[in-house]
Design an enzyme around this catalytic site. Structure first.
Site, PDB file in Angstrom:
ATOM      1  N   ASP A 405       8.122   3.670 -29.183  1.00  0.00           N
ATOM      2  CA  ASP A 405       6.805   3.630 -28.551  1.00  0.00           C
ATOM      3  C   ASP A 405       7.000   3.683 -27.037  1.00  0.00           C
ATOM      4  O   ASP A 405       8.118   3.554 -26.534  1.00  0.00           O
ATOM      5  CB  ASP A 405       6.104   2.336 -28.972  1.00  0.00           C
ATOM      6  CG  ASP A 405       4.609   2.338 -28.703  1.00  0.00           C
ATOM      7  OD1 ASP A 405       4.068   3.402 -28.343  1.00  0.00           O
ATOM      8  OD2 ASP A 405       3.981   1.285 -28.865  1.00  0.00           O
ATOM      9  N   GLU A 408       6.569   8.025 -23.269  1.00  0.00           N
ATOM     10  CA  GLU A 408       6.065   9.234 -22.590  1.00  0.00           C
ATOM     11  C   GLU A 408       6.878   9.632 -21.336  1.00  0.00           C
ATOM     12  O   GLU A 408       6.914  10.844 -21.064  1.00  0.00           O
ATOM     13  CB  GLU A 408       4.587   9.045 -22.215  1.00  0.00           C
ATOM     14  CG  GLU A 408       3.655   9.057 -23.391  1.00  0.00           C
ATOM     15  CD  GLU A 408       3.813   7.816 -24.284  1.00  0.00           C
ATOM     16  OE1 GLU A 408       3.639   7.961 -25.505  1.00  0.00           O
ATOM     17  OE2 GLU A 408       4.124   6.732 -23.765  1.00  0.00           O
ATOM     18  N   ASP A 483      -2.786   5.553 -29.730  1.00  0.00           N
ATOM     19  CA  ASP A 483      -3.721   4.416 -29.730  1.00  0.00           C
ATOM     20  C   ASP A 483      -5.163   4.883 -29.859  1.00  0.00           C
ATOM     21  O   ASP A 483      -5.907   4.973 -28.867  1.00  0.00           O
ATOM     22  CB  ASP A 483      -3.534   3.599 -28.444  1.00  0.00           C
ATOM     23  CG  ASP A 483      -2.165   2.951 -28.380  1.00  0.00           C
ATOM     24  OD1 ASP A 483      -1.523   2.830 -29.436  1.00  0.00           O
ATOM     25  OD2 ASP A 483      -1.746   2.561 -27.276  1.00  0.00           O
TER      26      ASP A 483
END
Length: 800
Positions: A405, A408, A483
């Site tokens: 997670d 990015e 999300d």
């Protein structure tokens, strides 16, 4: 018309006339008077690479996206020079290169234009960063449609949209919000039912304009790097996707349990809470194979540590969960807490493995542990080190999968939500700034994680899931869409995103069922479960801020709906596993939007709700509250309503009833659908028989497949699998099922239980491999229309 001279005055530069041409085997070079080089590489008869250099120089040729295992080679390549153009002819397409402008036009062998340049290649010097902003514009005929680009939360057909690729942490993103977590610069164009694809392999921030600025022009550009794109010709859309997936890489098979149902929340802790959740699943008989531990399992959010207060003996806990059929998945983020007492931090400091700013110091940013440094996953030494960190978690404690997670990479409390542009990366020996490495950072983290989990899981297969991805990430990892929010609009978005990811080569994708942010109603959760069980990756996940999101928190009716549909997924595991085998073997998308399923039907070009799960099951989610059904488009052909067994003709929109415990589901006529018995987890039961649901069809053959192996491990790559090809032929008073089997794996069951659906006659006689058998010997049940036959028959006749 705007001339080249006028454009140059606006800052855009264009190639001049071609002054020289050369060919070296599969590479054809054209050089212009002002230093532009176009290199066309013929990879296959229908796959070409177009690469442009300015100032006579190409960059070093390197890509993280391209697979070494992709198919190469062609049967025909002819290059001819004419007065005003060069022509390149392959076995599938013809390319014309204009001598005056370097513009490209690509034709099929019948002379129809597939794709041609408008302004073609042009560039602008970037005075802010140095280097070039590279641009390409293509003509867009009226009626051309566009699909792809990964996780964009907008309508499936991208006509009229302008989109950006820059991996971004977008908590509670909205419809049409852009960019999101993934950067997949691949799109499919289709005109007059003929499809092609373009993959712009450039990891800088890229943009795509599909007739938004100019209604007859599609363009794409990047803020740095080269104009480097691959062209794929279909004309079938599925062929475009399979060729792109072949180029960027296909996954290995996951363990079968990874295709089961997964349960997750931010966060399940302490151990007692984890056990309460898993025990409740078993008590309510809702099948589940995986339980996730979010960041709170760690000591102060430090990766590769355990909070001993919450989880005093993780090895024992993981073992006890495994004995109850649950595989434990743990989260690992890229941020490493700055802490001199933390062994991971100390190792990385000693080895100099963290990302640095341009002027020397380590890149410092805030994430969950507080201030952190971040490993440079573009450095192969760092990836190897990172992989070895998984030894304790996987090999000693027994965790079965890892969830990446925040990769990015996400950074808190800064306007751009990520690293500054000046951060430097190794980029596998091609040093660069974060402007170039940003979009592939998450993929390289997932790659390093995959290599570690695979190393320590061996001889079992690894399971990885990532939030951020670039083209090619499918070689290492599954993904989810980030999300999202517990709203009906996000149910629609989830449906679109999963279809688009499948079209973009990343089939192993799902959404957070029920929504991550906020809290769904019971009705919304039930409808989302119905959709989610038909996504390749199936997981409920929530933030926990607005209440719990286990099925039983919504009441008995939702528990019953959840049990019904998760159980159906487990019954369909052999069908789903076969879908995945086709994806891993041939790059075939696991979910097929209607346009991919039947592009010659113009009614499908703008359809977004319906999709085909695998090859033969049509799904259409209910996406509005208080609905008792919906209108949906049934594709051309004939189908059976899965619930009522009603036979319907396709090619039209029609009303379908669907109370809360039903989702519109249809099965293609002639299909043979394999089913396992319901299990609470993969491997719980010995499979005594494989059920085959046979849907009658009059006329042409219909082919169905069933792929099986040991459900984990790598014996399947050595031929230890069983692939059954069934071909169904239907007549008015007879059906014929032929079976061709390959592979050396011997399944544990010995018989098929076959149920016939829609038979127009009463079964009077059954012939197996040219021998008529008594109906009693095959346990013929007239009411249920079932028989039991040996699994290895080669030809079965059912006769009126």
């Amino acid at each position: 018309m705007i001339t080249n001279t006028e454009l140059e005055h606006k800052g855009n530069l264009f190639p001049g006339k071609i002054t020289s041409f050369s060919q070296h085997v599969d590479k054809i070079n054209f050089t212009t008077e002002n230093g532009v080089i176009l290199q066309i590489t013929v990879l296959r008869g229908s796959v070409l690479r177009f690469r442009y250099a300015t100032d006579y120089n190409f960059e070093k040729d390197f890509s993280y996206a391209i697979s070494e295992d992709g198919a190469r080679g062609y049967s025909k390549l002819e290059v001819e020079e004419h007065d005003s153009e060069y022509s390149i002819l392959t076995a599938r397409i013809k390319v014309i290169v204009n001598k005056q402008t370097l513009n490209i036009a690509i034709y099929d062998l019948e002379g129809n234009v597939i794709c041609k340049d408008d302004w073609g290649f042009h560039w602008e010097q970037s005075y802010e960063y140095g280097g070039n902003i590279v641009k390409m514009s293509k003509s867009a005929p009226q009626g051309e449609c566009y699909y792809g680009l990964g996780d964009k939360p907008t309508h499936l057909n991208l006509k009229g949209k302008r989109l950006e690729n820059w991996a971004t942490d977008q908590y509670a993103f909205g419809k049409d919000q852009d960019p999101l977590y993934k950067s997949v610069p691949f799109y499919i164009g289709m005109y007059e039912e003929k499809a092609y694809g373009i993959f712009f392999d450039n990891t800088f921030k890229t943009y795509f304009d599909f007739c938004h600025e100019r209604r007859n022009v599609t363009s794409f550009w990047a803020q740095g790097g080269e104009m480097n794109y691959y062209f794929f010709y279909g004309p079938n859309m599925q062929e475009v996707v399979t060729r792109y997936t072949d180029l960027t890489g296909k996954p290995e098979l996951p363990p079968l349990w990874a295709l089961g149902y997964h349960q997750c929340k931010w966060s399940y802790y302490p151990e007692q809470k984890v056990k309460e959740v898993t025990s409740k699943f078993r008590a309510l008989e809702i099948p589940c194979d995986a339980i996730y531990l979010d960041i709170d399992y760690m000591e102060g959010f430090r990766c590769f540590t355990w909070n001993k207060e919450y989880f005093p003996d993780p090895k024992r806990m993981v073992k006890e969960l495994a004995e109850d059929g649950f595989k434990t998945i743990v989260i690992i983020d890229p941020g490493i807490k700055i802490d001199d007492e933390y062994w991971v931090y100390k190792e990385a400091i000693e080895k100099d493995y963290f990302c640095k700013r341009a002027d020397g110091p380590y890149m410092r940013g805030k994430v969950w542990p507080g201030e952190c440094f971040f490993p440079d996953f573009t450095n192969p030494d760092v990836r190897e080190w990172w992989a070895d960190l998984f030894k304790e978690i996987i090999d000693e404690i027994g965790v079965k999968g890892v969830w990446n997670d925040m990769n990015e990479p996400a950074v808190m409390e800064v306007p751009g939500k990520t690293f500054p542009d000046d951060v430097r990366h190794n980029y596998d020996g091609n040093p660069c700034s974060h402007r170039k490495a940003h979009n592939i950072y998450g993929t390289q983290m997932a790659r390093a994680t995959y290599e570690g989990v695979k190393k320590f899981s061996y001889p079992k297969r690894p399971f990885i899931i990532t939030r951020s991805a670039y083209s090619g990430a499918q070689r290492y990892t599954s993904s989810w869409t980030g999300d999202n929010v517990a709203t009906w609009e996000h149910l629609w978005i989830a449906n679109i995103q999963a279809q688009r990811m499948s079209m973009s080569g990343m089939s192993f994708t799902g959404s957070d069922i029920g929504g991550f942010a906020e809290h769904p109603t019971g009705e919304l959760y039930a409808r989302w479960i119905q959709l989610g069980v038909f996504h390749p990756f199936c997981r409920t996940h929530s933030s926990g801020d607005h209440g719990n999101q286990e099925p039983w928190t919504f009441g008995d009716e939702v528990v019953d709906v959840t049990r019904k549909f998760v159980s159906l997924r487990y019954q369909l595991l052999p069908y789903l596993y076969t879908m995945f085998w086709e994806y891993a073997e041939d790059g075939i998308p696991m979910l097929k939007p209607l346009v991919l399923f039947d592009q010659e039907d113009c009614q499908t070009h703008y359809r977004a709700d319906e999709f085909v799960f695998g090859n033969q099951i049509l799904v259409c989610p209910i996406q509005e509250p208080n609905a008792k059904g919906r209108r949906m488009y049934i594709p051309r052909g004939s189908w059976y309503n899965y619930w009522t067994r009603e036979y319907v003709k396709g090619g039209m929109e029609q009303w379908v009833d669907a109370d809360l415990d039903t989702i519109p589901l249809f099965v293609k006529d002639g299909a043979i659908i394999p089913k396992y018995p319901v299990q609470q987890y993969v491997g719980e039961k010995k499979i005594e028989e494989l059920k085959l649901e046979v849907y009658y069809k009059l006329g042409n053959k219909e082919v169905s497949k069933v792929f099986e192996d040991a459900q984990d491990g790598y014996d399947y790559v050595k031929g230890r699998y069983c692939l059954r090809n069934f071909s169904f032929t239907g007549k008015e008073n007879e059906i014929i099922i032929q079976q061709h089997k390959t592979g050396t794996y011997v399944t544990e069951y010995e018989v098929f239980k076959i149920e016939f659906i829609g038979l127009p006659f009463v079964i009077k006689e059954v012939e197996i491999d040219n021998v008529i058998v008594s109906l009693d010997s095959i346990q013929f049940n007239k009411k249920e229309q079932t028989i039991v036959v040996p699994k290895d028959f080669t030809e079965l006749h059912i006769i009126a």
